[in-house]
Each structure stands twice: as C-alpha cells, then as structure tokens.
Design an enzyme around this catalytic site. Structure first.
Site, PDB file in Angstrom:
ATOM      1  N   LYS A   1      32.012  22.253  37.289  1.00  0.00           N
ATOM      2  CA  LYS A   1      31.598  23.494  37.941  1.00  0.00           C
ATOM      3  C   LYS A   1      30.605  23.253  39.074  1.00  0.00           C
ATOM      4  O   LYS A   1      30.526  24.027  40.020  1.00  0.00           O
ATOM      5  CB  LYS A   1      31.012  24.456  36.909  1.00  0.00           C
ATOM      6  CG  LYS A   1      32.059  25.050  35.964  1.00  0.00           C
ATOM      7  CD  LYS A   1      31.438  26.039  35.018  1.00  0.00           C
ATOM      8  CE  LYS A   1      32.496  26.758  34.194  1.00  0.00           C
ATOM      9  NZ  LYS A   1      33.303  25.869  33.378  1.00  0.00           N
TER      10      LYS A   1
ATOM     11  N   GLU B   1      39.040  31.874  39.768  1.00  0.00           N
ATOM     12  CA  GLU B   1      38.399  33.049  39.184  1.00  0.00           C
ATOM     13  C   GLU B   1      37.263  33.538  40.080  1.00  0.00           C
ATOM     14  O   GLU B   1      36.492  32.745  40.615  1.00  0.00           O
ATOM     15  CB  GLU B   1      37.883  32.725  37.787  1.00  0.00           C
ATOM     16  CG  GLU B   1      38.977  32.245  36.837  1.00  0.00           C
ATOM     17  CD  GLU B   1      38.552  32.255  35.391  1.00  0.00           C
ATOM     18  OE1 GLU B   1      37.350  32.486  35.122  1.00  0.00           O
ATOM     19  OE2 GLU B   1      39.413  32.041  34.522  1.00  0.00           O
TER      20      GLU B   1
ATOM     21  N   GLU C   1      34.989  29.881  39.256  1.00  0.00           N
ATOM     22  CA  GLU C   1      35.457  28.547  38.894  1.00  0.00           C
ATOM     23  C   GLU C   1      36.951  28.476  39.165  1.00  0.00           C
ATOM     24  O   GLU C   1      37.609  29.494  39.387  1.00  0.00           O
ATOM     25  CB  GLU C   1      35.193  28.236  37.415  1.00  0.00           C
ATOM     26  CG  GLU C   1      35.905  29.164  36.449  1.00  0.00           C
ATOM     27  CD  GLU C   1      35.582  28.865  34.999  1.00  0.00           C
ATOM     28  OE1 GLU C   1      35.015  27.801  34.732  1.00  0.00           O
ATOM     29  OE2 GLU C   1      35.904  29.702  34.148  1.00  0.00           O
TER      30      GLU C   1
ATOM     31  N   ASN D   1      40.379  26.949  37.319  1.00  0.00           N
ATOM     32  CA  ASN D   1      40.969  26.341  36.131  1.00  0.00           C
ATOM     33  C   ASN D   1      42.206  25.563  36.552  1.00  0.00           C
ATOM     34  O   ASN D   1      43.183  26.142  37.033  1.00  0.00           O
ATOM     35  CB  ASN D   1      41.337  27.416  35.102  1.00  0.00           C
ATOM     36  CG  ASN D   1      40.092  28.082  34.541  1.00  0.00           C
ATOM     37  OD1 ASN D   1      39.218  27.421  34.011  1.00  0.00           O
ATOM     38  ND2 ASN D   1      40.010  29.396  34.680  1.00  0.00           N
TER      39      ASN D   1
ATOM     40  N   PHE E   1      31.926  42.587  17.907  1.00  0.00           N
ATOM     41  CA  PHE E   1      33.206  42.739  18.595  1.00  0.00           C
ATOM     42  C   PHE E   1      34.221  41.663  18.216  1.00  0.00           C
ATOM     43  O   PHE E   1      35.246  41.523  18.865  1.00  0.00           O
ATOM     44  CB  PHE E   1      33.027  42.770  20.113  1.00  0.00           C
ATOM     45  CG  PHE E   1      32.167  43.896  20.591  1.00  0.00           C
ATOM     46  CD1 PHE E   1      32.595  45.206  20.458  1.00  0.00           C
ATOM     47  CD2 PHE E   1      30.920  43.661  21.150  1.00  0.00           C
ATOM     48  CE1 PHE E   1      31.796  46.262  20.885  1.00  0.00           C
ATOM     49  CE2 PHE E   1      30.112  44.704  21.573  1.00  0.00           C
ATOM     50  CZ  PHE E   1      30.547  46.011  21.439  1.00  0.00           C
TER      51      PHE E   1
END
Length: 717
Positions: free
Chosen positions: A166, A325, A338, A340, A398
């Site tokens: 990253k 992204e 980033e 992927n 969640f």
C-alpha cells in the site's frame, strides 16, 4: 460489438445450466455429482483457442468452485488443493484431481508454498489460479511459479509487488496523477511513532496493513489511545493473515462511499475499465452488500475514475483482471485507496452487467492473447446486487462468526434471475479456521428496483440450518429506505443501527400476520396429529376446529387469538382484526408459501415442540413464539421463572475462536472497559473487556486454547 454483446447479455440469465461433472477424489475413486448453477456471463468459448491443459487452483471454497466451472467450459482439467479438514469439500469433489497440502491452519496448508509447489510438480499442472486471499497477491509465490515455468493466472511479479504494498502503490498512484488520500508514505515503526504521525495528519486516521486486504489489519483511530490500540491489533492481524506486520497511516475520509473500478489489461498494452461497483455497505471494513453500477456516479465521474484506474494499470504494466478502489466523498471527489491485483470477491456483479467472464479473460491474458473488446464495447446492461451470506451472528457487532455443520441447505435457485456462488453443500462444516462466508448471493434485473425485489425474494427462499447466519441483516439493508434511495456510505450500518442490529421491527399489521401464521401452523399440526396414514385416527376427544381460542406469546406480549378452519384456509382473529391465512400446510417442507388476505409471504418454520414453542423466519428475521390453549395459558402463570444469570461478573466468549492473549490473573483489580483477553476468530482479533470494576476471581482460559461460543473465560468477585 457493443450492440451484439448487449443482445446476448439480455437473455443470458433465463435458463439454469446443469453440469454433470465427473469427479475424482484424493482416494482415487470416481464419483458423479450434479452441480446446478445460474451464470450471468455470456462469453463465447472458442475450442480452437488453446490455453492450458491442466490448471491448479491454489484456493478453496466458493472461489475455487467458480474457477473450476469456467475451466470446464474451456476444456481445461483442474487440480484442487485442500487441507485435511477440507478433504470432502465441494471444490475437491468438482476438480479432476485433488492433493492434500497440510493440516487445517492456513499457514500449514493454503499458505504452504512448499506443499503447493510439490502438488504442482506431482500433477504436472501448467498454470495456477490463486483466487483471492491466501497467496493471490504474494509476489514470492508468483516468482517461484515463474522459476518453475508455471504460469501464474494474474499480473506479473513487479505489478504484484508495486500494488500489493500500500505504501509503494500510493507513491506510484501519485506519479500516475491518480487522486490520493493525504497521509504518511512510509512504514510506521511503533506505537509512539503512530501517535506522532496521527497528530500531524489530524484525527481521525486509518491505520492499515501495508500488505493487507479484505478489511483485515485495519483500524480507525479518533485519538492517541485508539491509535496505540489500533497499532497493536492491526500489526498482529497483519502478521497473522499476511505474514507481514508493516503498517501505514492516512487521513480517514469521514462518511465516504467505497466505489471500485474493475480493470482488465493484457500483455499488449491494452487496458479497459469495466465500470464500477458500489461497495459502501461494510462492517469492520469488510463488504457486506455490493451493487453495479452505483446510484451515485454520473457518466463524467465514472469516466474520470475509469481513466485514472487504467492509467495506474498501465503505469505498472498490469496484465490481468484487477480492481482499483476509491473513496468518494459527498461532492464526488474521489481518492485512490488501493489496487487489488487479483480477482475480487464481488466480481460476479460486473459479469452480470457486462456479459464478460472475468476468469476466462484472466486465463486468456495469462496465455498471451490480446483482449477481444474495446472500451466502447463495454456496456452497462441492467443492474446487479450481491449479498455476502455469512455464518455469523448479525446481532453481535453486525456479525461475529458462527461455526457448525449445515444440517439443511437449499439455495434459492428456483427464483428467477438468481446466481449463487458457493463452495458448500448440505452436511458441510463451517470451522474456525477459514472465512465464515457461506456464499455470494447475486440477483440481476433490468433496473435496480427489479434486482432488489429479486434479492428480497431470494433471501426469503434461502434455507440455511445448523449455523447462525446474517440473512436478517442483509434483508433489512436492502429494504431500508436509505438504501433504496441510494443514500449510503461506509458508515451506513452504525448510522442506521446506532445501538446494534435488532432485527426487523414489525409494524402492527405485520405483527398480526405473524401471529395469524403461527396460530395457523399450530392448528395445522393439530389436524395432522389426528391423521394416521391419511385417515382420521380414532380420538377420545375430538378437536374442535371452530372458534378455537389460543394464547400466543411474542416477545413481551401475550395475545388472544381465535382460529377457525375451512379446508386449507384458517380464519384468524387477532386484536379484533380477522385475517384469512391460506397455504398447502406441508409441515415437512423447510419453506412455506403463505397467503394472508391476498398478500404472499414466504416463511420458514425452524423449530416447534410439544410445549407450544415455535420459531418462524418471517421477513428475514427469526421470531420465537409460544402457542398455548386458553387453559394451558392460565396454568402456565403458576410455573416458576428461571433465574437470569448475572453477566456483569462473568465473561463468556461471544464467538468460537482461539485465545490470543490473557491480560489478567486471579487477584488482579480491573476497571470497567479494561481489556482482559483477546479472541481471534476467522483471522480477526477481538478485544474482550470487563463489564464492571472488580477483582478477578478465576481465569478459565489461556493463550493458545480454542473456545466455543458461550464458554466461560473470566470470573469477577
């Protein structure tokens, strides 16, 4: 090309495909398995276009199954790898060959490069598809494959290294004139430096693993204390999940959307952007619901994001499918997050709206073929929604993981326009060792409203027994007014459910419908008990079917219900309102279609017993009711109530997992909110805190132990 592609896509989802696959297991005996699925891509497979004879999938679960399906269409033989606990997994059965690469822990199996390389040599596989996660973005694995002359179905090693880190990827993005988030461009050494950097950037900040992905190794910090804690947990998670504990820190964009651009590039300097995916519905930085396209982007912003994504791909000479992204603020300013360098979990929704098979495209590119399409050929045809169905309890943060065996499992493939990507079947085990995803449920429609309506129907018709699942949360999200109008951000779940998810809140009419359904099920069972081999059994006390008075308990309320029967219809009076409930009343079926005064509902009766207790899944949420006759209800008032356990003095594990650390010992004084142990489940670390101030009476766990949900961990005096 564009017109013809649109024409093919429009009819692509109308018929299910049934593939009878010859299966070869590790035990070297043959099996046959009928695999039913619906695919939403319409790529043509040219039998004269040679690629590979045999391909090994270095992954497991649904993504391994997904790759195998395309390989079979392309005439490529497949090799599955598996851990010892996965020996009977679906992907193992689907593949032509299977090789065990180690015991259950991922570090000893799916991350065991030596064992996987040996499997490649043993089976003489010519290529490897890594799926996502595990070794999919590991440059060392790609390098070792190249040294052995094995093709890696993905980008070249230099692109994996550049975009997988990253820190380096952010610098490259800046040089490629891609919008980036303000932050620290180096590696954070320790917690003290993390605090200093966070103060310089300005709170809030995002602490994230440099080699991370999938939401693991990510923490949001709003002050110095949270920065120190976030540094500790993120580095531990990063080391556990990726074998790399390096971290970076950047400005946290509050209330953003998470929108990503799918890119596809070949080895001939051709690159395309395949539109966007909206991935803003998240919990703990992991996506839950995705859709394509996004309701938020206009054509100009979409094109700008796509062009920047392609510019970045070309800057690193990228060749394969990949995803760039972005975080997008309320003013449509977008910032690189980033890249992927792999197939993304949510790739099916892109396949739905473009008609491309991304796995096929990856294989073609890896073999050296140029892309077959131009940018103008890529359509946005219809709308697609994906829900990630997890084995987890949505009422706990969640979604905390659940484990168990799928005692009953039925995918909603009878619903039109539905695709299910899964790697499990009835009888499969969901364990603590791997990601708790059960499947990816995808629906397609000519527009967003149709796709959401199909998703609602599909969730109601999805049968999952044996583990706790998150269907209740998924269904509530897709019908929530904010989501329906496209008003979403990465803070959607905590904003909409500030006190945590509580399930569906019944309206007065819905409550009456549920009570009427429960009473009708009770009466249907009573009627069935009077039958023997289809004929009435001789009864000393014949059941009165006219104006039967019942008492139904739901939550804290008790309701008087009167039921009358007329064939397959029950007339039920609840709170002065009469409802007519009609169904086939097949009590052995996991699904029941019930019509209430013309309104159709799909329900699931999960359990019922002789004491009148019944659990019904209604509108996605499971409700527990108790149905008694009027006399039994009067007598039940005299039954003693069970004492409620004092949970402030004890700590029980909220999920199955492994104890990473225990911070206290008997005799220690702890304060309310103090961390007393850490539990890791499905590669995520969770801090367990004291509910009150007190002295530690006993410690019932130690680091390295495996615990189950509800196991006693710590006692306070």
């Amino acid at each position: 090309m564009a017109a013809s592609l649109r024409q093919v896509v429009a009819g692509s989802w109308r018929q299910p495909e049934r593939h009878l696959l010859a299966l070869q297991c590790a035990a070297r005996h043959s099996r046959w398995c009928l695999i039913t699925s619906r695919t939403f891509y319409t790529a043509e497979y040219d039998p004269n276009e040679k690629t590979f004879e045999k391909l090994l999938i270095a992954n497991r679960g649904e993504i391994a199954c997904r790759v195998i399906k395309t390989c079979k269409k392309m005439g490529i033989k497949t090799v599955a790898i598996h851990s010892d606990v996965d020996s009977s997994a679906v992907h193992v059965k689907m593949a032509d060959e299977a090789v065990c690469v180690g015991p259950a822990p991922t570090s000893k199996s799916y991350l065991n490069m030596d064992a996987i390389m040996e499997a490649i040599k043993k089976t003489r596989a010519q290529a490897v598809h890594p799926g996502y996660g595990f070794l999919s973005e590991n440059k060392e694995f790609a390098r070792r494959l190249a040294s052995e002359g094995v093709t890696f179905i993905g980008p070249d090693t230099h692109a994996i290294q550049a975009m997988g880190d990253k820190i380096e990827s952010k610098l490259l993005a800046k040089n490629a004139k891609v919008n980036t988030i303000p932050g620290f461009d180096g590696v954070v050494k320790d917690a003290d430096e993390a605090v200093r950097i966070a103060r310089e950037i300005g709170y809030p900040v995002m602490i994230k693993a440099s080699a991370g992905g999938g939401g693991k190794g990510m923490r949001i910090a709003w002050d110095d204390e949270e920065t120190r804690e976030g540094f500790r947990f993120s580095s531990q998670e990063a080391a556990s999940s990726f074998g790399d504990d390096r971290l970076l820190i950047e400005k946290f964009i509050d209330n953003p959307r998470h929108i990503e651009i799918q890119v596809l590039a070949d080895k001939h300097d051709n690159a395309l952007w395949l539109n966007e995916r909206e991935c803003s519905i998240q919990r703990r930085n992991q996506k839950v619901v995705e859709e394509a396209p996004s309701t938020f982007l206009d054509a100009e912003t979409r094109r700008a994001m796509g062009e920047q994504a392609v510019a970045l791909a070309k800057a690193v000479k990228y060749s394969s499918a990949g995803t760039v992204e972005f975080l997008v603020d309320t003013k449509k300013n977008f910032y690189f997050l980033e890249m992927n360098t792999r197939l993304q979990v949510e790739h099916p929704i892109t396949e739905c709206i473009t008609g491309l098979d991304l796995v096929q495209e990856m294989i073609r590119v890896a073999k050296g073929y140029p892309l077959r399409h131009k940018q103008a050929d890529i359509p946005i045809n219809g709308w697609a929604v994906e829900c990630r169905v997890y084995a987890e309890d949505p009422y706990k943060s969640f979604g905390l993981p659940s484990i168990g065996r799928l005692s009953q499992y039925q995918e909603p493939l009878h619903v039109s326009n539905v695709r299910v990507d899964s790697g499990i079947q009835e009888g499969s085990d969901i364990s603590i060792y791997y990601d708790p995803m059960i499947s990816k449920l995808i629906t397609y429609g000519s527009d967003r409203a149709e796709a959401l309506q199909r998703m609602e129907e599909a969730l109601d018709n999805y049968v999952i027994r044996g583990v706790t699942h998150n269907i209740a949360l998924l269904r509530e999200v897709i019908i929530h007014p904010r989501f329906v109008r496209g008003d979403v951000s990465t803070k959607f779940l905590p904003d909409v459910y500030p006190d945590g998810f509580q399930g569906h809140k019944l309206t007065d009419l819905e409550k009456r419908e549920l009570l009427a359904i429960a009473a009708s099920l009770y009466m249907a069972e009573q009627l069935r008990s009077q039958q023997f081999l289809g004929s009435p059994r001789i009864s000393l006390a014949k059941l009165d079917l006219n104006n039967r008075e019942l008492s139904v308990q739901l939550g804290d309320g008790t309701y008087s219900v009167t039921v009358s029967n007329n064939g397959s219809t029950f007339s039920v009076e609840v709170d002065g309102m009469k409802l007519n409930v009609t169904s086939e009343w097949n009590l052995a079926s996991p699904l029941s279609s019930v019509t209430i005064d013309g309104t159709q509902r799909t329900i699931q009766c999960l359990s019922r017993d002789a004491a009148g207790n019944i659990s019904i899944q209604f509108l996605g949420t499971v409700y527990k009711l108790r149905i008694l006759t009027k006399l039994a209800a009067e007598l039940s008032k005299y039954m003693p109530e069970k004492a409620v356990e004092d949970t402030t003095s004890i700590l029980r594990s909220p999920m199955p997992g492994a104890v990473v650390a225990v911070s206290v010992k008997p005799g220690d004084l702890v304060s309310e909110g103090q961390e007393i142990c850490v539990i890791e489940a499905m590669k995520m670390q969770n801090s367990m805190i004291a509910a009150k101030t007190g002295k530690v009476k006993a410690v019932h766990c130690k680091a390295g132990e495996t615990v189950g949900e509800g196991d006693l961990l710590i006692e306070l005096e």
